[in-house]
Design a protein around this motif. Sequence first.
Motif, PDB file in Angstrom:
ATOM      1  N   ALA A  59     -19.383 -61.588 115.934  1.00  0.00           N
ATOM      2  CA  ALA A  59     -19.406 -61.491 114.507  1.00  0.00           C
ATOM      3  C   ALA A  59     -18.884 -63.312 115.461  1.00  0.00           C
ATOM      4  O   ALA A  59     -18.652 -64.125 115.055  1.00  0.00           O
ATOM      5  CB  ALA A  59     -17.654 -60.743 114.505  1.00  0.00           C
ATOM      6  N   ILE A  60     -17.503 -63.671 113.757  1.00  0.00           N
ATOM      7  CA  ILE A  60     -17.932 -65.425 114.051  1.00  0.00           C
ATOM      8  C   ILE A  60     -16.734 -65.556 114.781  1.00  0.00           C
ATOM      9  O   ILE A  60     -15.975 -64.948 115.088  1.00  0.00           O
ATOM     10  CB  ILE A  60     -16.518 -65.277 112.705  1.00  0.00           C
ATOM     11  N   PRO A  61     -16.729 -65.553 116.170  1.00  0.00           N
ATOM     12  CA  PRO A  61     -16.023 -66.725 116.998  1.00  0.00           C
ATOM     13  C   PRO A  61     -14.302 -66.998 116.653  1.00  0.00           C
ATOM     14  O   PRO A  61     -14.302 -67.416 115.531  1.00  0.00           O
ATOM     15  CB  PRO A  61     -16.518 -67.654 117.644  1.00  0.00           C
ATOM     16  N   ALA A  62     -13.482 -65.933 117.949  1.00  0.00           N
ATOM     17  CA  ALA A  62     -11.786 -66.516 118.120  1.00  0.00           C
ATOM     18  C   ALA A  62     -11.932 -68.121 117.893  1.00  0.00           C
ATOM     19  O   ALA A  62     -12.725 -68.719 118.755  1.00  0.00           O
ATOM     20  CB  ALA A  62     -11.082 -65.408 118.604  1.00  0.00           C
ATOM     21  N   PRO A  63     -10.736 -69.145 117.419  1.00  0.00           N
ATOM     22  CA  PRO A  63     -10.221 -69.746 117.373  1.00  0.00           C
ATOM     23  C   PRO A  63     -10.175 -70.322 119.301  1.00  0.00           C
ATOM     24  O   PRO A  63     -10.739 -71.469 118.812  1.00  0.00           O
ATOM     25  CB  PRO A  63      -9.298 -69.716 117.493  1.00  0.00           C
ATOM     26  N   ARG A  64     -10.568 -69.485 120.233  1.00  0.00           N
ATOM     27  CA  ARG A  64     -10.403 -69.943 121.444  1.00  0.00           C
ATOM     28  C   ARG A  64     -11.762 -70.383 121.660  1.00  0.00           C
ATOM     29  O   ARG A  64     -12.560 -71.137 122.562  1.00  0.00           O
ATOM     30  CB  ARG A  64      -9.996 -69.231 122.274  1.00  0.00           C
ATOM     31  N   ARG A  65     -12.588 -69.406 121.623  1.00  0.00           N
ATOM     32  CA  ARG A  65     -14.560 -69.423 121.494  1.00  0.00           C
ATOM     33  C   ARG A  65     -14.429 -70.551 121.140  1.00  0.00           C
ATOM     34  O   ARG A  65     -15.678 -71.009 121.484  1.00  0.00           O
ATOM     35  CB  ARG A  65     -14.755 -67.872 121.761  1.00  0.00           C
ATOM     36  N   LEU A  66     -14.236 -70.871 119.257  1.00  0.00           N
ATOM     37  CA  LEU A  66     -14.498 -71.790 118.727  1.00  0.00           C
ATOM     38  C   LEU A  66     -14.892 -72.774 119.544  1.00  0.00           C
ATOM     39  O   LEU A  66     -15.626 -73.589 119.232  1.00  0.00           O
ATOM     40  CB  LEU A  66     -14.144 -71.653 117.453  1.00  0.00           C
ATOM     41  N   ASP A  70     -17.596 -75.551 120.198  1.00  0.00           N
ATOM     42  CA  ASP A  70     -17.579 -76.988 119.797  1.00  0.00           C
ATOM     43  C   ASP A  70     -17.411 -77.964 120.920  1.00  0.00           C
ATOM     44  O   ASP A  70     -18.305 -78.861 121.040  1.00  0.00           O
ATOM     45  CB  ASP A  70     -15.926 -76.992 118.916  1.00  0.00           C
ATOM     46  N   ASN A  71     -17.072 -77.952 122.186  1.00  0.00           N
ATOM     47  CA  ASN A  71     -17.057 -78.602 122.879  1.00  0.00           C
ATOM     48  C   ASN A  71     -18.344 -78.374 124.165  1.00  0.00           C
ATOM     49  O   ASN A  71     -18.388 -79.592 124.242  1.00  0.00           O
ATOM     50  CB  ASN A  71     -15.942 -77.713 124.492  1.00  0.00           C
ATOM     51  N   PHE A  72     -18.679 -77.715 124.231  1.00  0.00           N
ATOM     52  CA  PHE A  72     -20.249 -78.140 124.827  1.00  0.00           C
ATOM     53  C   PHE A  72     -21.530 -77.985 123.779  1.00  0.00           C
ATOM     54  O   PHE A  72     -22.263 -79.034 123.938  1.00  0.00           O
ATOM     55  CB  PHE A  72     -20.439 -76.304 125.443  1.00  0.00           C
ATOM     56  N   LEU A  83     -28.810 -83.315 115.469  1.00  0.00           N
ATOM     57  CA  LEU A  83     -27.551 -83.586 114.269  1.00  0.00           C
ATOM     58  C   LEU A  83     -26.650 -82.823 113.996  1.00  0.00           C
ATOM     59  O   LEU A  83     -25.492 -82.731 113.440  1.00  0.00           O
ATOM     60  CB  LEU A  83     -28.569 -84.440 113.143  1.00  0.00           C
ATOM     61  N   LEU A  84     -27.490 -81.400 114.173  1.00  0.00           N
ATOM     62  CA  LEU A  84     -26.699 -80.511 113.866  1.00  0.00           C
ATOM     63  C   LEU A  84     -26.657 -79.208 114.165  1.00  0.00           C
ATOM     64  O   LEU A  84     -28.720 -79.030 114.917  1.00  0.00           O
ATOM     65  CB  LEU A  84     -26.540 -80.350 112.594  1.00  0.00           C
ATOM     66  N   THR A  98     -22.172 -76.653 114.308  1.00  0.00           N
ATOM     67  CA  THR A  98     -21.113 -77.720 114.729  1.00  0.00           C
ATOM     68  C   THR A  98     -20.659 -78.599 113.839  1.00  0.00           C
ATOM     69  O   THR A  98     -19.357 -79.034 113.685  1.00  0.00           O
ATOM     70  CB  THR A  98     -22.674 -78.574 115.448  1.00  0.00           C
ATOM     71  N   ASP A  99     -20.822 -77.513 112.539  1.00  0.00           N
ATOM     72  CA  ASP A  99     -20.000 -78.328 111.226  1.00  0.00           C
ATOM     73  C   ASP A  99     -19.827 -76.824 110.389  1.00  0.00           C
ATOM     74  O   ASP A  99     -20.071 -75.954 110.457  1.00  0.00           O
ATOM     75  CB  ASP A  99     -20.878 -78.619 110.067  1.00  0.00           C
ATOM     76  N   HIS A 100     -18.879 -76.827 110.573  1.00  0.00           N
ATOM     77  CA  HIS A 100     -17.564 -75.226 110.430  1.00  0.00           C
ATOM     78  C   HIS A 100     -17.599 -75.573 109.364  1.00  0.00           C
ATOM     79  O   HIS A 100     -17.670 -73.773 109.024  1.00  0.00           O
ATOM     80  CB  HIS A 100     -16.212 -75.844 110.595  1.00  0.00           C
ATOM     81  N   LYS A 101     -17.562 -76.139 108.368  1.00  0.00           N
ATOM     82  CA  LYS A 101     -17.964 -75.713 106.741  1.00  0.00           C
ATOM     83  C   LYS A 101     -18.948 -74.284 106.178  1.00  0.00           C
ATOM     84  O   LYS A 101     -19.462 -73.639 105.347  1.00  0.00           O
ATOM     85  CB  LYS A 101     -18.524 -77.361 106.266  1.00  0.00           C
ATOM     86  N   TYR A 102     -20.181 -74.777 107.701  1.00  0.00           N
ATOM     87  CA  TYR A 102     -21.499 -73.732 106.958  1.00  0.00           C
ATOM     88  C   TYR A 102     -21.469 -72.392 107.744  1.00  0.00           C
ATOM     89  O   TYR A 102     -22.045 -71.422 107.807  1.00  0.00           O
ATOM     90  CB  TYR A 102     -22.949 -73.606 108.261  1.00  0.00           C
ATOM     91  N   ILE A 103     -19.794 -71.769 108.829  1.00  0.00           N
ATOM     92  CA  ILE A 103     -19.527 -70.721 109.464  1.00  0.00           C
ATOM     93  C   ILE A 103     -19.443 -69.191 108.381  1.00  0.00           C
ATOM     94  O   ILE A 103     -18.710 -70.050 107.558  1.00  0.00           O
ATOM     95  CB  ILE A 103     -18.276 -70.951 110.451  1.00  0.00           C
TER      96      ILE A 103
END
Length: 417
Positions: A59-66, A70-72, A83-84, A98-103
Amino acid sequence: MVRKFAIYSIATMIILGAILGFDLNNTIKETAIWLFKQQIKAQQLPLMRDHINSTDFAAIPAPRRLAELDNFFNAYLASNQVLLIKLWNSQGMIVYSTDHKYIGKQEPNNPDIKTALSGQIIAEFTDDYSATAHAEAAGLTKNYQELIEVYLPIEINGKITGIYEAYWNTEELFAKLKQVALSVWGLIGASFFILFIVQYRIVFGAANTISHQKNELDRIEKRLIRSLSEQQQIYRGTIQSLLAALDAKDHYTAGHSLRVADYALLLGKKIGLPAERLRILEEAALFHDIGKIGIPEHLLGKPTDLTKEEYAAMQTHVRISSQIIGVMDGFSQQARIILHHHEHWDGSGYPVGLAGKAIPLESRILAIADTYDALTTDRPYRKGLSRDEALLRLAAASGTQFDPELTELFIAIIQKK
């Protein structure tokens, strides 16, 4: 007659040039794709397995996992010319980007996703808007052919759980490949010009001879036969110049392949190899390091000792060389020689660990020639050794790294030069 020859020759060269240009362009593209697939297999798969788990695709990751992802991935973007990045689950939904608009975006019928879910790695050129938009944001040139889109199947616990998609900036690689292509084009053009002049002189002489002495047709035929030999020499020179252009990637080894071929032929002739085997040995020597085009440039020129991981990456050049040469018709024997030229007499070499006479004879010859030239050539981490110092090194490795009989013969050959 001479005018017609000139017109036909120029027309033929233009047609051949167009064909060669098309083939050269396709070869550059295919080489870039092939290199990326090899790099992905060697580097990306282990990296993804270490940082992604099956729950990331559920599923879409929770904020903490997100934030963790992102850090990695953002650190990875900064250091690897990516690039993406998108992660797809098996239902065709983007669970991370890495660009959250695609999630959350879903494409269950995406053919590339379906192919990757079957276990195949896909690498292809793209002009996808999402990639090009990021390319422009990164300040890249608007040559979208320099972007490669990669789909990598992620296998967890023996099952393909999702797909890793990334857009790679290959501008630097393409710049180097294009430099090689331009060099080759210059050499081909020069070779065609020389060939034209040679043939023009032959035909011009033949025309004069026919007009004055028809009884000298035999002499004209002999001159035409000689011209064919000259054409072959020009073609060989073009190939050697291509290798020189490839050597320019690592200026410490400029001319290395040509010198290794010369040393290998000296030893091959000494042991009485027939002409056909000498030809195959020479071609293997000329192409033995061509796989270094797939090795990062900072490793080739590193002035200090390689780490264990870097040395393992460097060792892959023999398989890359063998695979590149092996796809050409009639080059299977050369590919086999190249594959095993880093095997050791005592079995401690790579990539297979062959020992003794299980190592192909030509590979044993190439190993000695390659090492001798490497020892006597300046490297980033040391000055080249003198002839006598290099021969002492070969003698010390006789019976462990090298075939002792061939080593003894090679040392005697060099000492007499």
